[in-house]
Structure formats: structure tokens, C-alpha cells
Motif scaffolding. Structure first.
Motif, PDB file in Angstrom:
ATOM      1  N   MET A 245       0.854  -1.183   0.000  1.00 22.59           N
ATOM      2  CA  MET A 245       0.000   0.000   0.000  1.00 22.59           C
ATOM      3  C   MET A 245       0.893   1.237   0.000  1.00 22.59           C
ATOM      4  SD  MET A 245      -2.787   1.232   2.767  1.00 22.59           S
ATOM      5  CE  MET A 245      -4.311   1.183   1.885  1.00 22.59           C
ATOM      6  N   SER A 246       0.546   2.171  -0.826  1.00 19.63           N
ATOM      7  CA  SER A 246       1.325   3.397  -0.926  1.00 19.63           C
ATOM      8  C   SER A 246       1.091   4.300   0.281  1.00 19.63           C
ATOM      9  CB  SER A 246       0.972   4.141  -2.216  1.00 19.63           C
ATOM     10  OG  SER A 246      -0.419   4.326  -2.322  1.00 19.63           O
ATOM     11  N   THR A 247       2.073   5.153   0.516  1.00 18.32           N
ATOM     12  CA  THR A 247       1.915   6.133   1.589  1.00 18.32           C
ATOM     13  C   THR A 247       1.158   7.337   1.054  1.00 18.32           C
ATOM     14  OG1 THR A 247       3.949   7.329   1.101  1.00 18.32           O
ATOM     15  CG2 THR A 247       4.129   5.410   2.579  1.00 18.32           C
ATOM     16  N   ILE A 248       0.654   8.134   1.958  1.00 17.05           N
ATOM     17  CA  ILE A 248      -0.043   9.354   1.553  1.00 17.05           C
ATOM     18  C   ILE A 248       0.934  10.271   0.817  1.00 17.05           C
ATOM     19  CG2 ILE A 248      -1.166  11.453   2.409  1.00 17.05           C
ATOM     20  CD1 ILE A 248      -2.466   9.656   4.569  1.00 17.05           C
ATOM     21  N   GLU A 249       2.164  10.338   1.296  1.00 15.97           N
ATOM     22  CA  GLU A 249       3.169  11.189   0.637  1.00 15.97           C
ATOM     23  C   GLU A 249       3.414  10.724  -0.795  1.00 15.97           C
ATOM     24  OE1 GLU A 249       5.628  14.444   0.245  1.00 15.97           O
ATOM     25  OE2 GLU A 249       4.231  13.983   1.859  1.00 15.97           O
ATOM     26  N   GLN A 250       3.533   9.424  -0.992  1.00 19.28           N
ATOM     27  CA  GLN A 250       3.708   8.902  -2.349  1.00 19.28           C
ATOM     28  C   GLN A 250       2.518   9.279  -3.228  1.00 19.28           C
ATOM     29  OE1 GLN A 250       4.229   4.768  -1.191  1.00 19.28           O
ATOM     30  NE2 GLN A 250       6.357   4.788  -1.917  1.00 19.28           N
TER      31      GLN A 250
ATOM     32  N   ALA B 114       0.072  12.393  -7.461  1.00 19.77           N
ATOM     33  CA  ALA B 114      -1.081  13.205  -7.868  1.00 19.77           C
ATOM     34  C   ALA B 114      -0.655  14.586  -8.359  1.00 19.77           C
ATOM     35  CB  ALA B 114      -2.068  13.330  -6.715  1.00 19.77           C
ATOM     36  N   ALA B 115       0.524  15.033  -7.983  1.00 21.83           N
ATOM     37  CA  ALA B 115       1.021  16.343  -8.421  1.00 21.83           C
ATOM     38  C   ALA B 115       1.745  16.270  -9.764  1.00 21.83           C
ATOM     39  CB  ALA B 115       1.958  16.924  -7.362  1.00 21.83           C
ATOM     40  N   ASP B 116       1.931  15.075 -10.292  1.00 23.91           N
ATOM     41  CA  ASP B 116       2.649  14.897 -11.555  1.00 23.91           C
ATOM     42  C   ASP B 116       1.701  15.185 -12.720  1.00 23.91           C
ATOM     43  OD1 ASP B 116       3.887  13.868 -13.907  1.00 23.91           O
ATOM     44  OD2 ASP B 116       5.067  12.468 -12.704  1.00 23.91           O
TER      45      ASP B 116
ATOM     46  N   GLY C 271      -6.499  11.863  -7.437  1.00 25.05           N
ATOM     47  CA  GLY C 271      -5.927  11.463  -6.149  1.00 25.05           C
ATOM     48  C   GLY C 271      -6.322  10.053  -5.761  1.00 25.05           C
ATOM     49  N   GLU C 272      -7.527   9.686  -6.096  1.00 22.41           N
ATOM     50  CA  GLU C 272      -7.994   8.327  -5.834  1.00 22.41           C
ATOM     51  C   GLU C 272      -7.334   7.342  -6.796  1.00 22.41           C
ATOM     52  OE1 GLU C 272     -12.178   5.786  -6.068  1.00 22.41           O
ATOM     53  OE2 GLU C 272     -12.259   7.967  -6.141  1.00 22.41           O
TER      54      GLU C 272
ATOM     55  N   GLU D 287       4.451   2.683  -7.888  1.00 22.26           N
ATOM     56  CA  GLU D 287       5.199   2.575  -9.150  1.00 22.26           C
ATOM     57  C   GLU D 287       5.791   3.928  -9.528  1.00 22.26           C
ATOM     58  OE1 GLU D 287       6.208   0.001 -10.707  1.00 22.26           O
ATOM     59  OE2 GLU D 287       4.963  -1.533  -9.803  1.00 22.26           O
ATOM     60  N   HIS D 288       5.019   4.979  -9.323  1.00 22.57           N
ATOM     61  CA  HIS D 288       5.494   6.334  -9.611  1.00 22.57           C
ATOM     62  C   HIS D 288       6.688   6.658  -8.715  1.00 22.57           C
ATOM     63  CE1 HIS D 288       5.522  10.759  -9.343  1.00 22.57           C
ATOM     64  NE2 HIS D 288       5.195  10.688 -10.625  1.00 22.57           N
ATOM     65  N   ASP D 289       6.583   6.308  -7.430  1.00 24.67           N
ATOM     66  CA  ASP D 289       7.674   6.551  -6.495  1.00 24.67           C
ATOM     67  C   ASP D 289       8.939   5.818  -6.929  1.00 24.67           C
ATOM     68  OD1 ASP D 289       8.721   7.578  -3.882  1.00 24.67           O
ATOM     69  OD2 ASP D 289       8.877   5.429  -3.477  1.00 24.67           O
TER      70      ASP D 289
END
Length: 118
Positions: free
Chosen positions: A1-6, A11-13, A41-42, A59-61
Motif C-alpha cells: 500500500m502506498s503512503t499518503i506522501e507517495q 497526484a502532483a505529476d 488522487g484516488e 510505481e510512480h515513487d
């Protein structure tokens, strides 16, 4: 599960957002732009496969970390190339290539002066 920060970073990309919008358009989703923008964001918190191993944000991270590593390597190589480039002299300005002695000899030949080794 991703973190909120990730998820926030993903979501900002804006490029990732544009790709998600285009994916929805390709899938012929009605009101694709509005739908993806309002729920992006979802979307980044959702799994990438049915096995549910990683989320889009994870994956983005991973991609961000790989990009940063490669960029740092390339920046280092670029700095070395820039230093080498800055040290490179044009042929006419490089006394190691066309030496002063060569020029003295040639000028003396040109002017008829006595040719001595310099």
C-alpha cells in the motif's frame, strides 16, 4: 500500500495526469477529462494489477527514485564533460598544438629573417 506522501507526489505529476486522461479518452470513457481530474488522487492510490501488489503511486515513487539516481549520474558525467570542454582550447589558441617555436620559425621564413632554432 502506498503512503499518503507517495500519493501526493504522484497526484502532483501533471504528465501522469495527462496520460491518465488520455487513457480514459482512449477507453472512450464519457467526460474523461473531468472524471480523471476530479478523481486523480484516488486513481493514484489504486492497484496497478489484479494481484494488487503495487499502487500507481508506488510505481510512480519507484520511477522517481530511478530517475533521480540516473539524473545524478548524468549530472556528474555532464559536469566532467563540461570541465573537459572548458579546458579544450581552439587549435590557434593552444600553444601545445601550434607552439610558439613553430610560429617564430615560420615568421622568420616569411620575412626572410635568419632562421634559428628557438
Amino acid at each position: 500500500m502506498s503512503t499518503i506522501e507517495q500519493e501526493l507526489i504522484a497526484a502532483a505529476d501533471t504528465r501522469l495526469l495527462a496520460r491518465a486522461v488520455q487513457t480514459a479518452k482512449r477507453l472512450r470513457i464519457p467526460n474523461a477529462q473531468a472524471l480523471i481530474e476530479s478523481r486523480f488522487g484516488e486513481l493514484v492510490s489504486l492497484n496497478t494489477t489484479s494481484e494488487g501488489v503495487k499502487t500507481i503511486a508506488e510505481e510512480h515513487d519507484f520511477a522517481v527514485q530511478q530517475w533521480k539516481t540516473k539524473k545524478a549520474e548524468l549530472d556528474q558525467k555532464q559536469a566532467a564533460l563540461n570541465a573537459e570542454y572548458d579546458a579544450l582550447r581552439e587549435p590557434g589558441a593552444d600553444p601545445a598544438r601550434v607552439t610558439d617555436e613553430y610560429l617564430v620559425y615560420a615568421v622568420k621564413q616569411l620575412t626572410g629573417s635568419e632562421v634559428h632554432s628557438a
